[in-house]
Design an enzyme around this catalytic site. Structure first.
Site, PDB file in Angstrom:
ATOM      1  CG  HIS A 144      -1.998   1.001   1.149  1.00  0.00           C
ATOM      2  ND1 HIS A 144      -1.802   2.322   1.444  1.00  0.00           N
ATOM      3  CD2 HIS A 144      -3.291   0.891   0.765  1.00  0.00           C
ATOM      4  CE1 HIS A 144      -2.935   2.980   1.249  1.00  0.00           C
ATOM      5  NE2 HIS A 144      -3.856   2.140   0.853  1.00  0.00           N
TER       6      HIS A 144
ATOM      7  CD  GLU B 119      -5.571   2.316  -2.990  1.00  0.00           C
ATOM      8  OE1 GLU B 119      -6.731   2.114  -2.633  1.00  0.00           O
ATOM      9  OE2 GLU B 119      -4.647   2.516  -2.173  1.00  0.00           O
TER      10      GLU B 119
END
Ligand code: G3P
Length: 245
Positions: A116, A164
């Site tokens: 992430h 993302e």
């Protein structure tokens, strides 16, 4: 939260058996609960229950990434796929504060998010983790920040890639509306490398329109956090998100 209620549900969960391995049906909404206050303790438990209820009521696939500390408890009481938020590229042993894939499996998780933008790893670590996860029948969702990185990660054959753009995270500006090109081209490039790979998109996703746009761009689902976790009424937001599928 009544302690008895939790214990009863844990027993029930144990009877049903935890979901490990296999595949998650798509389209899917994946909720990353991060380290928000709302993800911990009673609030985290309630949020997980709401996700499970909405999944059951609507028939939509919802997976959650509970707060790391809550993973084993939540995975034992809800009957939807639970993922860790991060794992480390280490074998079990002398590694203080690290999270092994073996521990994630033991916790009853279906797999883990990894890389992430708030918890990046090196490419060699991602490779190690994907290979080891496959041997343990765990599903890895690897986050990426752009098309080129998504393509590179696809070569490693993870279960899923979640693109993302970091600058949109937490903004409420849905990536599928604000930057459709990154979604569309990530899907195209990743599927060219690995047809089987699931492609999610995330950052700023908050409503059904964002989800609809993501699906129209070819994504297999969305990864989101603050839109639900920080909402006054997470159930209402989830129902709105689901309406986009
Ligand atoms: O992992 C999901 C996340 O990074 C997106 O965050 O708050 O923009 O939905 P958010």
């Amino acid at each position: 939260m009544e302690m008895m209620a939790v214990e009863e549900r844990m027993e029930e969960g144990m009877k049903e058996g935890v979901k490990v391995g296999g595949k998650i049906e798509t389209p899917v909404i994946v909720l990353n609960e991060k380290a928000y206050t709302e993800s911990v303790g009673e609030k985290g438990f309630e949020l997980a229950e709401i996700c499970e209820e909405v999944a059951v009521e609507t028939g939509v696939n919802i997976a959650i990434c509970p707060h790391q500390v809550e993973l084993a408890m939540i995975a034992s009481v809800v009957n939807i796929p639970c993922f860790a938020q991060h794992v480390d590229a280490v074998e079990p042993g002398s590694h203080t504060g690290f999270i092994t894939l073996e521990a994630v499996k033991e916790a009853g998780a279906a797999g883990s998010l990894v890389n992430h933008s708030e918890h990046r790893l090196r490419i060699a670590e991602i490779d190690f983790i994907i290979k080891k996860a496959a041997s343990l029948d765990l599903l890895m969702i690897v986050c990426t920040n752009n098309i080129a990185v998504s393509k590179a990660v696809a070569e490693l054959k993870p279960y899923a890639i979640a693109v993302e753009p970091p600058e949109l995270i937490g903004t409420g500006q849905g990536v599928s509306k604000v930057d459709p090109g990154i979604v569309e081209n990530t899907v195209k490039e990743v599927k060219q490398v690995d047809e089987e790979s699931i492609v999610l998109c995330g950052a700023g996703v908050t409503n059904g329109e964002d989800v609809r746009a993501a699906i129209e761009l070819g994504a297999d689902g969305v990864l989101l956090a603050s839109g639900v976790v920080k909402a006054k009424d997470p159930r209402a937001v989830l129902l709105d998100l689901v309406s986009g599928l």
